[in-house]
Design a protein around this motif. Structure first.
Motif, short mmCIF file in Angstrom:
data_model
loop_
_atom_site.label_atom_id
_atom_site.label_comp_id
_atom_site.label_asym_id
_atom_site.label_seq_id
_atom_site.Cartn_x
_atom_site.Cartn_y
_atom_site.Cartn_z
N VAL A 555 0.84 -1.21 0.00
CA VAL A 555 0.00 0.00 0.00
C VAL A 555 0.87 1.25 0.00
CG1 VAL A 555 -1.70 1.31 1.30
CG2 VAL A 555 -1.88 -1.19 1.16
N HIS A 556 0.52 2.18 -0.86
CA HIS A 556 1.28 3.43 -0.97
C HIS A 556 0.38 4.51 -1.57
CE1 HIS A 556 1.33 1.57 -4.94
NE2 HIS A 556 1.49 2.79 -5.43
N ALA A 557 0.83 5.73 -1.52
CA ALA A 557 0.20 6.80 -2.29
C ALA A 557 1.20 7.20 -3.36
CB ALA A 557 -0.16 7.97 -1.41
N ASP A 558 0.71 7.74 -4.49
CA ASP A 558 1.64 7.90 -5.61
C ASP A 558 2.44 9.20 -5.57
OD1 ASP A 558 1.11 5.45 -6.69
OD2 ASP A 558 -0.35 6.15 -8.15
N ASN A 559 2.01 10.21 -4.80
CA ASN A 559 2.80 11.45 -4.81
C ASN A 559 3.29 11.89 -3.44
OD1 ASN A 559 0.73 12.82 -3.53
ND2 ASN A 559 0.04 13.93 -5.35
N PRO A 627 -4.68 5.94 -1.00
CA PRO A 627 -3.68 4.89 -0.77
C PRO A 627 -4.16 3.61 -1.46
CG PRO A 627 -4.44 5.87 1.31
CD PRO A 627 -5.37 6.31 0.24
N HIS A 628 -3.25 2.89 -2.09
CA HIS A 628 -3.67 1.70 -2.82
C HIS A 628 -2.55 0.67 -2.88
CE1 HIS A 628 -1.74 4.46 -5.65
NE2 HIS A 628 -1.34 3.38 -6.32
N GLY A 629 -2.93 -0.55 -3.18
CA GLY A 629 -1.96 -1.64 -3.30
C GLY A 629 -2.51 -2.71 -4.22
FE LIG Z 1 0.48 3.37 -7.22
#
Ligand SMILES: [Fe+3]
Ligand SMILES: O=C(O)CCC(=O)C(=O)O
Length: 704
Positions: A555-559, A627-629
């Motif tokens: 899981v992360h956010a892109d910016n 947030p996504h993974g």
């Molecule tokens: Fe991403």
């Protein structure tokens, strides 16, 4: 161009649509594109003229004094006295119609112009437009080709060949978004949708003219559909369907049978008018619903007398509706003193009374003459329905599937055009995905395009392997292999002949397609630029999948750098802080695991999940709100195009421009896209079997 093929002079009575169509297809099959276009267009024009003539003559002869039944029986009154009156009136009406047709369409008009049922179905399916688009394409009239293709596609959204052709048209430089217009759909649908969109934005005042236009135009469409029920074809069709029944009787049995079929046909019109092109089911309660919207909108802007007229009209359909009765009381109280002249709309009153009269006769024929009748309306009062049928009808209606209301209004007006142009559908919006700026769109790629991009990824991976660069382990998990391909690398490989240039070219085009959709959806007033484009495949490593606990992509956010403990996200390096919107365009679904999911900023609570599949785009803003993974890919290979967009022009992807230049090469220019592109495939050249229903093969016209 053969001399006889020029379109007839304007004003001349039209030729029979099916002969024109047959000639058009013959010209098409012979590759005579210009005559094919002229004939196909003439066939469409003639069919429309026929419909109009039928409508006008029907109205004219119904209104003609002396043609309708004389008021009082003559001297021979007594039992059966009505018989000569009725039949005399019928003779007079027939005479009037014959004369009217001859005036409009030349001698023998009606008989000469009758259309066989095979052709009628072909026109209903908009088939002429499929041939037209190809013929226009051959003539390099791309704007008209795209319009014809779009017109066909609207009524045949599942037509795969046309889907691919549409994608080709979109790539051609001579085709503009405005080229994709619908030449056939009656304008009341656009008025209806625009009205609903305004209502969705609480703009009752702006909605009203559209809703009123939609109602009047859809009522007019019902009239013209009903006029078609008196034509010879309709009888022919009905007789075919009910072969053997009813046709053996004497004069009155025959009249009754014929009349019942006319009534059945007329009653079907409401369903036809309420069915959007390309859909198989009508919008339920189309007319009552429109009236409800109208009275509510009028009330909102304070037009109380119009609100009253419309709610009274609604009550003609549903006299016991509590909400409508309450609204009526409210309007009347607000109006103050009673207004004697205030009643239901005349158009609706006529419509309802006429329909009830027809239903009464039809149900009678059902009960006593063994006729069949499928009532298209939900509002028919139970008292009209024979006792024995009621129960069954109620059950059927409960089971009956309905076309859903059109999707909720989009936040942007031109968004609708983008969707239509691309053949793309909005599958889930932010609300359905439990977030703020998220969307799932489908239909961005055709299966063939997914195939080309998957092949590109595969070829690139093999080229890498040949040069000693084995698909490495994923940076995110030891249980998967990971291959990435940038647009520039793809262009270089294509240039070197290691991968097909079609794939590399498509990669560029598709990334632009995603960018323009993302901009239209999320950022219509501020341009977005691609900042990075990456074709990524993740493959499960066999034998290492048992009891896997990790993710394919954590899981992360892109910016920003997500801190799950505090739920904060630091928009600073090493995060790519200039990314504003993210897009994931999936290419396949033949793998296990690998769904994308969104979470709360704690990186634990899953809020939405999306299964990848060919042509599906998940687009979302790149910050802490998303947030996504990716769940572990436990079998097979999952490929996706990952793209990031930025508002900052200085972070625009340089590689994209370089790749474009590399692929274009010095010798090719934009102009000949149409001649290089293999172009849309022709619809099957097999001629429809025109002779089937007409009984004899279409004759070759002597004048040719
Ligand atoms: Fe991403
Ligand atoms: O492939 C996916 O579905 C997600 C990939 C992703 O989130 C990323 O690369 O940042």
């Amino acid at each position: 161009e053969p001399p006889g093929l020029a379109p007839p002079s304007p004003g001349a009575p039209p030729q029979a649509p099916d002969l024109l169509y047959a000639d058009g297809l013959r010209a098409y099959a012979a590759g005579a594109w210009a005559p094919a276009v002229a004939l196909l267009r003439e066939a469409l024009r003639s069919r429309a003229a026929l419909g109009r003539a039928r409508l006008d003559c029907g109205a004219h002869c119904a209104a003609e004094p002396g043609v309708s039944l004389p008021a009082a029986p003559g001297p021979d009154s007594g039992p059966g006295a009505w018989e000569p009156l009725l039949l005399r009136a019928a003779l007079r009406r027939a005479e009037c119609l014959t004369q009217c047709w001859a005036r409009r369409l030349g001698p023998g008009g009606a008989a000469r112009l009758r259309v066989g049922s095979a052709i009628r179905d072909a026109f209903r399916r908009r088939e002429p437009y499929n041939y037209l688009q190809r013929a226009y394409y051959q003539l390099k009239k791309l704007d008209l080709a795209a319009a014809a293709a779009h017109t066909f596609f609207v009524a045949n959204p599942a037509h795969l060949q046309m889907r691919e052709d549409m994608a080709k048209y979109r790539r051609m430089s001579g085709v503009r978004p405005q080229s994709f217009r619908d030449l056939e759909t009656p304008p009341y649908w656009a008025a209806f949708d625009t009205g609903l969109e305004h209502l969705g934005r609480q703009e009752a005042g702006l909605a009203l003219p559209w809703l009123e236009e939609a109602l009047q135009e859809s009522l007019a469409q019902v009239e013209s559909c009903r006029a078609g029920c008196e034509g010879p074809e309709e009888q022919e069709r009905e007789a075919e369907e009910e072969e053997g029944t009813g046709s053996q009787g004497g004069l009155y049995e025959a009249i009754a049978g014929h009349w019942t079929r006319v009534l059945q046909c007329r009653q079907r019109c409401v369903g036809d008018v309420a069915t959007r092109p390309g859909r198989s089911l009508p919008v339920p309660d189309f007319f009552p619903t429109q009236l409800r919207r109208l009275h509510e909108a009028h009330a909102q802007v304070g037009n109380l007398s119009q609100a009253t007229e419309n709610v009274l009209s609604f009550l003609l359909f549903y006299p016991e509706d509590e909400a409508a009765k309450t609204a009526l009381d409210r309007y009347q109280a607000q109006l103050g003193e009673p207004r004697p002249g205030l009643g239901p709309r005349e158009d609706i009153q006529r419509f309802v009374l006429r329909s009830l009269g027809e239903k009464r006769q039809l149900y009678y024929a059902v009960e006593h003459l063994g006729a069949s009748f499928k009532d298209p309306d939900l509002w028919t009062p139970a008292a009209f329905i024979p006792e024995g049928l009621r129960e069954k009808l109620r059950e059927d209606q409960e089971k009956r599937p309905w076309d859903d209301e059109p999707p909720q209004p989009k936040p942007l007006t031109h968004w609708k055009d983008v969707l239509l142009m691309e053949g793309v559908t909005l599958t889930q919006d932010a609300r359905q995905l439990n977030g703020s700026e998220r969307a799932v769109l489908d239909g961005l790629l055709t299966p063939a395009e997914c195939g080309v991009l998957l092949q590109l990824a595969k070829d690139a991976a093999e080229a890498g392997a040949r040069s000693g660069y084995r698909g490495r382990r994923s940076p995110h998990t030891p249980h998967e292999r990971f291959e990435g391909l940038t647009v520039l690398k793809a262009a270089q490989l294509a240039r070197a002949g290691a991968v097909g240039s079609q794939g590399a070219q498509l990669l560029l085009e598709v990334s632009e397609r995603v960018r323009s959709l993302t901009q239209a959806y999320f950022s219509p007033d501020r341009p977005l630029h691609l900042s990075f484009t990456h074709l990524v495949c993740r493959s499960a490593i066999e034998g290492e999948q048992a009891q896997r606990m990790d993710l394919s992509h954590p899981v992360h956010a892109d910016n920003c750098v997500l801190d799950p403990d505090t739920g904060e996200c630091w928009r600073e390096p090493p995060a790519y802080t200039y990314r504003d919107y993210s897009g994931l365009l999936y290419l396949n679904d033949d793998f296990q695991g690998g769904d994308l999911f969104f979470t709360e900023p704690n990186a634990l609570t899953v809020t939405a999940q999306v299964r990848p599949r060919c042509g599906r785009l998940v687009a979302f803003s790149s910050g802490v709100e998303n947030p996504h993974g990716v769940w572990a890919v436990t079998r097979g290979r999952r490929c996706a195009l990952a793209l990031w967009h930025t508002w900052a022009p200085e972070h625009r992807e340089q590689e994209w421009t370089e790749a474009k230049a590399l692929l274009r090469g010095p010798e090719k220019d934009e102009e000949d896209v149409a001649s290089r592109d293999p172009g849309p495939e022709p619809p099957s050249r097999r001629l429809p079997r025109l002779q089937d229903k007409a009984g004899k093969p279409p004759r070759i016209r002597e004048e040719l």
